[in-house]
Design an enzyme around this catalytic site. Structure first.
Site, PDB file in Angstrom:
ATOM      1  N   LYS A 130       6.457  -1.836   1.962  1.00  7.25           N
ATOM      2  CA  LYS A 130       5.250  -1.284   2.593  1.00  7.25           C
ATOM      3  C   LYS A 130       4.097  -2.268   2.385  1.00  7.25           C
ATOM      4  CE  LYS A 130       3.018   3.220   3.291  1.00  7.25           C
ATOM      5  NZ  LYS A 130       3.150   3.291   4.746  1.00  7.25           N
ATOM      6  N   TYR A 166       0.829  -1.202   0.000  1.00  7.93           N
ATOM      7  CA  TYR A 166       0.000   0.000   0.000  1.00  7.93           C
ATOM      8  C   TYR A 166       0.862   1.250   0.000  1.00  7.93           C
ATOM      9  CZ  TYR A 166       0.770   0.876   5.041  1.00  7.93           C
ATOM     10  OH  TYR A 166       1.330   1.166   6.261  1.00  7.93           O
ATOM     11  N   GLU A 214      11.700   2.431  14.504  1.00  9.53           N
ATOM     12  CA  GLU A 214      10.828   3.510  14.019  1.00  9.53           C
ATOM     13  C   GLU A 214       9.577   3.466  14.881  1.00  9.53           C
ATOM     14  OE1 GLU A 214       9.400   2.721  10.002  1.00  9.53           O
ATOM     15  OE2 GLU A 214       9.619   0.572  10.316  1.00  9.53           O
ATOM     16  N   LEU A 228      10.805   1.167   7.478  1.00 12.26           N
ATOM     17  CA  LEU A 228      10.260   1.693   6.229  1.00 12.26           C
ATOM     18  C   LEU A 228      10.971   3.015   5.959  1.00 12.26           C
ATOM     19  CD1 LEU A 228       7.988   1.260   4.069  1.00 12.26           C
ATOM     20  CD2 LEU A 228       6.757   3.027   5.303  1.00 12.26           C
TER      21      LEU A 228
HETATM   22  N1  PDD Z   1       2.562   5.162   7.575  1.00 16.02           N
HETATM   23  N2  PDD Z   1       7.153   3.776   9.214  1.00 16.02           N
HETATM   24  C1  PDD Z   1       5.996   3.080   9.188  1.00 16.02           C
HETATM   25  C2  PDD Z   1       5.936   1.750   9.868  1.00 16.02           C
HETATM   26  C3  PDD Z   1       4.870   3.617   8.516  1.00 16.02           C
HETATM   27  O1  PDD Z   1       3.728   2.919   8.457  1.00 16.02           O
HETATM   28  C4  PDD Z   1       4.969   4.899   7.894  1.00 16.02           C
HETATM   29  C5  PDD Z   1       3.827   5.503   7.152  1.00 16.02           C
HETATM   30  C6  PDD Z   1       6.196   5.579   7.967  1.00 16.02           C
HETATM   31  C7  PDD Z   1       6.396   6.930   7.320  1.00 16.02           C
HETATM   32  O2  PDD Z   1       6.449   6.821   5.913  1.00 16.02           O
HETATM   33  P1  PDD Z   1       5.973   8.035   4.970  1.00 16.02           P
HETATM   34  O3  PDD Z   1       6.732   9.223   5.408  1.00 16.02           O
HETATM   35  O4  PDD Z   1       6.328   7.581   3.622  1.00 16.02           O
HETATM   36  O5  PDD Z   1       4.476   8.207   5.177  1.00 16.02           O
HETATM   37  C8  PDD Z   1       7.264   4.980   8.624  1.00 16.02           C
HETATM   38  C9  PDD Z   1       1.417   5.531   6.801  1.00 16.02           C
HETATM   39  C10 PDD Z   1       1.151   6.988   6.803  1.00 16.02           C
HETATM   40  C11 PDD Z   1       0.227   4.694   7.227  1.00 16.02           C
HETATM   41  O6  PDD Z   1       0.421   3.504   7.434  1.00 16.02           O
HETATM   42  O7  PDD Z   1      -0.878   5.216   7.334  1.00 16.02           O
END
Ligand code: PDD
Length: 307
Positions: free
Chosen positions: A149, A33, A182, A207
């Site tokens: 992801k 996703y 994270e 991620l």
């Molecule tokens: N989440 N780490 C994890 C485990 C995440 O699920 C996300 C993002 C990030 C940050 O990635 P980015 O900057 O590309 O959004 C780091 C999204 C927003 C979600 O699951 O809703």
């Protein structure tokens, strides 16, 4: 105003949007996703998320369901028809629908694709950021390919629920050596007493957030010192500042970790300044919804539309 979803080539009312029970995303979490933040109607860091989506699909050998150009057009169209000024676009691609079997289905199985749009209250998000959030920590019990992801998010869900039950806004995940990887749905950062921005290096352990990458570029442009390395919970608790980054949280200050205040217990100036810069420059990195596109979309009743 009723929400519209996109499911396997069709625009459908959100409340009627369905996928098949044997979609592999449902049975095996065999799906990836992406989430785009939308600010003032523009898709933030559009290309970055699209590139990471292609990488996630490639790593799992899932066939892209359409070209990047067509995907971009559909995602933009979703912003427009749902009248999203501020909010999120969620896109999920699965290995498709097939009789349940762990082994991959035949190569000609069509990947499944769904997209939803959600409006968010920008003022509320801003107020939350200006106040800062508390975080708790939990062991990181996820699989070894966190760089993909994937929708396999049960450990993340449990971590976020633990945070909610503790009255915290996020849960930081900690590896067996005591270092923060994270957060449950965001990347974790600290600002050291020497004003260095620190976040864990990109690897299969985390991620590689698109917001994280953009922030590095912005920080470097501003002449700030950055370092990609692991840090412990204790180091974070005694840091000058801490914050998290994601497509939905942008840059959100962390003011407490496991009950201990970070800095003076209020959002730090680096964190707030970085947030302001990130938001202010978002439009330059964004894709504006395009009104005229050369993709075919299928309307709720099945007739074909050109937009
Ligand atoms: N989440 N780490 C994890 C485990 C995440 O699920 C996300 C993002 C990030 C940050 O990635 P980015 O900057 O590309 O959004 C780091 C999204 C927003 C979600 O699951 O809703």
């Amino acid at each position: 105003m009723s929400r519209i979803a996109y499911v396997n080539g069709r625009l459908v009312p959100h409340r009627n949007a369905r996928i098949h029970i044997e979609d592999r995303g449902n049975q095996f979490a065999d799906a990836v996703y992406e989430v785009w933040g939308v600010r003032d109607g523009a898709l933030m860091d559009f290309e970055g998320h699209l590139t990471r989506l292609a990488r996630s699909l490639g790593e799992l050998h899932i066939r892209p369901p359409m070209s990047d150009a067509a995907l971009s057009a559909v995602v933009s169209r979703m912003v427009e028809i749902n009248h999203i000024r501020n909010g999120l676009i969620y896109l999920q691609i699965s290995r498709g629908q097939a009789r349940r079997d762990h082994v991959f289905p035949p190569a000609n199985t069509r990947p499944g694709i769904m997209i939803t749009a959600k409006a968010l209250n920008a003022q509320k998000a801003e107020a939350r950021a200006q106040k800062g959030i508390a975080v708790i920590t939990r062991p990181d019990i996820r699989w070894g390919r966190r760089d993909i992801k994937s929708v396999s998010l049960l450990p993340n869900v449990l971590a976020k629920q633990a945070a909610a039950e503790a009255g915290a806004g996020e849960c930081w995940l900690v590896d067996p050596d005591g270092f923060v990887t994270e957060a449950s749905s965001s990347n974790a950062w600290i600002v050291t007493k020497d004003d260095v921005l620190v976040t864990r290096a990109a690897s299969q352990d985390i991620l590689n957030g698109i917001t994280r990458r953009t922030l590095f570029a912005l920080a470097e442009n501003a002449g700030l010192k950055t370092e990609e390395r692991a840090f412990t919970v204790a180091e974070a608790q005694s840091a000058r500042e801490a914050f998290v980054t994601s497509a939905s949280a942008f840059v959100t200050p962390v003011v407490e970790i496991d009950g201990k205040p970070v800095g003076n217990g209020h959002p730090g100036s680096f964190s707030l300044q970085l947030r302001a810069t990130y938001v202010a420059t978002a439009k330059e990195r964004a894709r504006k919804p395009v009104r005229r596109q050369s993709v075919w979309l299928v309307a709720p009743r099945g007739e074909r539309l050109v937009n």
